[in-house]
Design a protein around this motif. Structure first.
Motif, PDB file in Angstrom:
ATOM      1  N   GLY A 174       0.838  -1.194   0.000  1.00  0.00           N
ATOM      2  CA  GLY A 174       0.000   0.000   0.000  1.00  0.00           C
ATOM      3  C   GLY A 174       0.870   1.239   0.000  1.00  0.00           C
ATOM      4  O   GLY A 174       2.073   1.161   0.256  1.00  0.00           O
ATOM      5  N   PHE A 175       0.270   2.368  -0.298  1.00  0.00           N
ATOM      6  CA  PHE A 175       1.029   3.616  -0.234  1.00  0.00           C
ATOM      7  C   PHE A 175       0.086   4.770   0.059  1.00  0.00           C
ATOM      8  O   PHE A 175      -1.136   4.652  -0.042  1.00  0.00           O
ATOM      9  N   GLY A 176       0.678   5.896   0.461  1.00  0.00           N
ATOM     10  CA  GLY A 176      -0.079   7.108   0.742  1.00  0.00           C
ATOM     11  C   GLY A 176       0.412   8.262  -0.112  1.00  0.00           C
ATOM     12  O   GLY A 176       1.349   8.116  -0.894  1.00  0.00           O
ATOM     13  N   ASP A 177      -0.234   9.411   0.065  1.00  0.00           N
ATOM     14  CA  ASP A 177       0.155  10.607  -0.689  1.00  0.00           C
ATOM     15  C   ASP A 177      -0.242  11.822   0.131  1.00  0.00           C
ATOM     16  O   ASP A 177      -1.382  11.914   0.618  1.00  0.00           O
ATOM     17  N   TYR A 178       0.706  12.748   0.286  1.00  0.00           N
ATOM     18  CA  TYR A 178       0.446  13.938   1.089  1.00  0.00           C
ATOM     19  C   TYR A 178       0.130  15.136   0.198  1.00  0.00           C
ATOM     20  O   TYR A 178       0.792  15.359  -0.824  1.00  0.00           O
ATOM     21  N   GLY A 179      -0.854  15.924   0.624  1.00  0.00           N
ATOM     22  CA  GLY A 179      -1.166  17.173  -0.065  1.00  0.00           C
ATOM     23  C   GLY A 179      -2.663  17.410  -0.129  1.00  0.00           C
ATOM     24  O   GLY A 179      -3.470  16.501   0.092  1.00  0.00           O
ATOM     25  N   ALA A 180      -3.046  18.635  -0.437  1.00  0.00           N
ATOM     26  CA  ALA A 180      -4.461  18.953  -0.609  1.00  0.00           C
ATOM     27  C   ALA A 180      -5.023  18.123  -1.762  1.00  0.00           C
ATOM     28  O   ALA A 180      -4.406  18.013  -2.823  1.00  0.00           O
ATOM     29  N   PHE A 181      -6.181  17.544  -1.553  1.00  0.00           N
ATOM     30  CA  PHE A 181      -6.768  16.623  -2.525  1.00  0.00           C
ATOM     31  C   PHE A 181      -6.812  17.216  -3.934  1.00  0.00           C
ATOM     32  O   PHE A 181      -6.426  16.554  -4.906  1.00  0.00           O
ATOM     33  N   SER A 182      -7.247  18.442  -4.050  1.00  0.00           N
ATOM     34  CA  SER A 182      -7.430  19.048  -5.382  1.00  0.00           C
ATOM     35  C   SER A 182      -6.109  19.361  -6.072  1.00  0.00           C
ATOM     36  O   SER A 182      -6.073  19.570  -7.287  1.00  0.00           O
ATOM     37  N   ASP A 183      -5.009  19.371  -5.316  1.00  0.00           N
ATOM     38  CA  ASP A 183      -3.702  19.702  -5.888  1.00  0.00           C
ATOM     39  C   ASP A 183      -2.918  18.477  -6.345  1.00  0.00           C
ATOM     40  O   ASP A 183      -1.924  18.608  -7.056  1.00  0.00           O
ATOM     41  N   ARG A 184      -3.344  17.302  -5.935  1.00  0.00           N
ATOM     42  CA  ARG A 184      -2.574  16.097  -6.215  1.00  0.00           C
ATOM     43  C   ARG A 184      -3.110  15.388  -7.455  1.00  0.00           C
ATOM     44  O   ARG A 184      -4.273  15.532  -7.817  1.00  0.00           O
ATOM     45  N   PRO A 185      -2.272  14.606  -8.145  1.00  0.00           N
ATOM     46  CA  PRO A 185      -2.693  13.990  -9.414  1.00  0.00           C
ATOM     47  C   PRO A 185      -3.738  12.889  -9.209  1.00  0.00           C
ATOM     48  O   PRO A 185      -3.566  11.982  -8.380  1.00  0.00           O
ATOM     49  N   LEU A 186      -4.824  12.976  -9.972  1.00  0.00           N
ATOM     50  CA  LEU A 186      -5.899  11.993  -9.874  1.00  0.00           C
ATOM     51  C   LEU A 186      -5.425  10.568 -10.166  1.00  0.00           C
ATOM     52  O   LEU A 186      -5.837   9.629  -9.462  1.00  0.00           O
ATOM     53  N   PRO A 187      -4.572  10.326 -11.181  1.00  0.00           N
ATOM     54  CA  PRO A 187      -4.153   8.942 -11.434  1.00  0.00           C
ATOM     55  C   PRO A 187      -3.491   8.281 -10.227  1.00  0.00           C
ATOM     56  O   PRO A 187      -3.648   7.071 -10.018  1.00  0.00           O
ATOM     57  N   LYS A 188      -2.784   9.068  -9.422  1.00  0.00           N
ATOM     58  CA  LYS A 188      -2.142   8.497  -8.234  1.00  0.00           C
ATOM     59  C   LYS A 188      -3.189   8.040  -7.225  1.00  0.00           C
ATOM     60  O   LYS A 188      -3.051   6.983  -6.602  1.00  0.00           O
ATOM     61  N   PHE A 189      -4.269   8.827  -7.074  1.00  0.00           N
ATOM     62  CA  PHE A 189      -5.340   8.419  -6.174  1.00  0.00           C
ATOM     63  C   PHE A 189      -6.005   7.132  -6.653  1.00  0.00           C
ATOM     64  O   PHE A 189      -6.331   6.249  -5.855  1.00  0.00           O
ATOM     65  N   MET A 190      -6.204   7.027  -7.959  1.00  0.00           N
ATOM     66  CA  MET A 190      -6.875   5.839  -8.482  1.00  0.00           C
ATOM     67  C   MET A 190      -5.998   4.594  -8.298  1.00  0.00           C
ATOM     68  O   MET A 190      -6.504   3.513  -7.995  1.00  0.00           O
ATOM     69  N   GLU A 191      -4.685   4.748  -8.471  1.00  0.00           N
ATOM     70  CA  GLU A 191      -3.770   3.633  -8.195  1.00  0.00           C
ATOM     71  C   GLU A 191      -3.797   3.261  -6.710  1.00  0.00           C
ATOM     72  O   GLU A 191      -3.739   2.075  -6.358  1.00  0.00           O
ATOM     73  N   MET A 192      -3.882   4.267  -5.854  1.00  0.00           N
ATOM     74  CA  MET A 192      -3.923   4.020  -4.419  1.00  0.00           C
ATOM     75  C   MET A 192      -5.166   3.223  -4.032  1.00  0.00           C
ATOM     76  O   MET A 192      -5.089   2.261  -3.258  1.00  0.00           O
ATOM     77  N   ILE A 193      -6.307   3.613  -4.571  1.00  0.00           N
ATOM     78  CA  ILE A 193      -7.552   2.897  -4.286  1.00  0.00           C
ATOM     79  C   ILE A 193      -7.470   1.472  -4.821  1.00  0.00           C
ATOM     80  O   ILE A 193      -7.898   0.518  -4.163  1.00  0.00           O
ATOM     81  N   GLN A 194      -6.905   1.321  -6.020  1.00  0.00           N
ATOM     82  CA  GLN A 194      -6.769  -0.011  -6.609  1.00  0.00           C
ATOM     83  C   GLN A 194      -5.899  -0.901  -5.721  1.00  0.00           C
ATOM     84  O   GLN A 194      -6.248  -2.054  -5.442  1.00  0.00           O
ATOM     85  N   LEU A 195      -4.781  -0.373  -5.252  1.00  0.00           N
ATOM     86  CA  LEU A 195      -3.849  -1.168  -4.448  1.00  0.00           C
ATOM     87  C   LEU A 195      -4.356  -1.366  -3.024  1.00  0.00           C
ATOM     88  O   LEU A 195      -4.423  -2.495  -2.531  1.00  0.00           O
TER      89      LEU A 195
END
Length: 259
Positions: A88-109
């Motif tokens: 698993g992994f995380g990502d720091y930052g305001a939601f609207s500022d971070r890349p959407l593909p990274k969020f989708m990979e995070m949810i997938q994993l």
């Protein structure tokens, strides 16, 4: 010998699980993206403990990755007695500022592949009426976490999902645990791109070895969740009992906002 499958086994908590279980005479199936790291770890553990260690090189953030791993295990003719969904992994930052593909990979994993692997390996465990599953969540799963909103939400899913499965299976010989580490000395914060000022904020971290020891101790008594890190993390996960949610999430936002 029993066999344990560990995802995210090439570093951090996953690597320490592999080391500890090899000492306990488990054969291993190590899953991660890095073939070189997996092979090095497998060779070292085989030589040190006389166990068998198979590797499966797989990017678990890709759709269908869980099925690919299950089929690879089946083709090897192996039976998995313990499944540790650690990747698993995380990502720091305001939601609207971070890349959407990274969020989708995070949810997938963090969610989809974890559910897929759990379903595929739980079914044969139920047939045998024995087996163990450890799903690595986080203390972040107990409350909303501004600037890590998607990560905390994925871990809330893992916590809820795992506790529900614990209740479903507690009389069928299957032990299921949601492992909820507090801040741990791994590469998590660097991978999540925390600001350097927050990396050096003096947060008390435990070692991955401590997390693994507490997890396996909790598994022996079939605890539905294990929160690691001592009194501080116990206080954190219980704050929601004493403060209104809006007050609590505002307090967390002020603490997690980059200075």
């Amino acid at each position: 010998m029993p066999t344990a499958l560990i995802t995210g086994a090439s570093s951090g908590i996953g690597e320490v699980f592999a080391q500890e279980l090899a000492q306990r005479q488990y054969n291993l199936i190590l899953v991660a993206r890095s073939e070189a790291k997996l092979q090095e770890l497998a060779t070292k553990l085989q030589q040190a403990h006389g166990i068998n260690a198979e590797i499966i090189v797989q990017d678990l953030s890709q759709p269908g990755a869980g099925t690919t791993v299950f089929e690879a295990v089946s083709q090897k003719g192996l039976t998995v007695d313990m499944l540790i969904n650690n990747a698993g992994f995380g990502d720091y930052g305001a939601f609207s500022d971070r890349p959407l593909p990274k969020f989708m990979e995070m949810i997938q994993l963090n969610i989809t592949t974890l559910v897929e692997l759990t379903h595929l390996f739980l079914a044969p465990m139920r047939q045998r009426r024995q087996g163990s599953i450890i799903n690595v969540a986080s203390i972040a799963g107990f409350m909303p976490l501004p600037y890590m909103s998607v990560y905390a939400a994925t871990k809330a899913f893992v916590l809820s999902f795992s506790e529900a499965l614990w209740a479903e299976n507690r009389t069928s010989g299957i032990r299921i645990q949601a492992l909820c580490p507090g801040p741990t000395a791994t590469q998590f914060f660097q991978a999540a791109e925390f600001p350097a000022t927050m990396n050096e904020s003096g947060v008390n971290m435990v070692t991955a070895a401590q997390v693994v020891q507490e997890s396996l101790q909790g598994l022996e008594t079939n605890k539905s969740n294990v929160v690691t890190g001592g009194l501080n993390t116990q206080i954190i996960v219980n704050l929601q009992r004493f403060f209104p949610r809006e007050v609590l999430v505002n307090l967390i936002e002020s603490q997690f906002k980059a200075k």
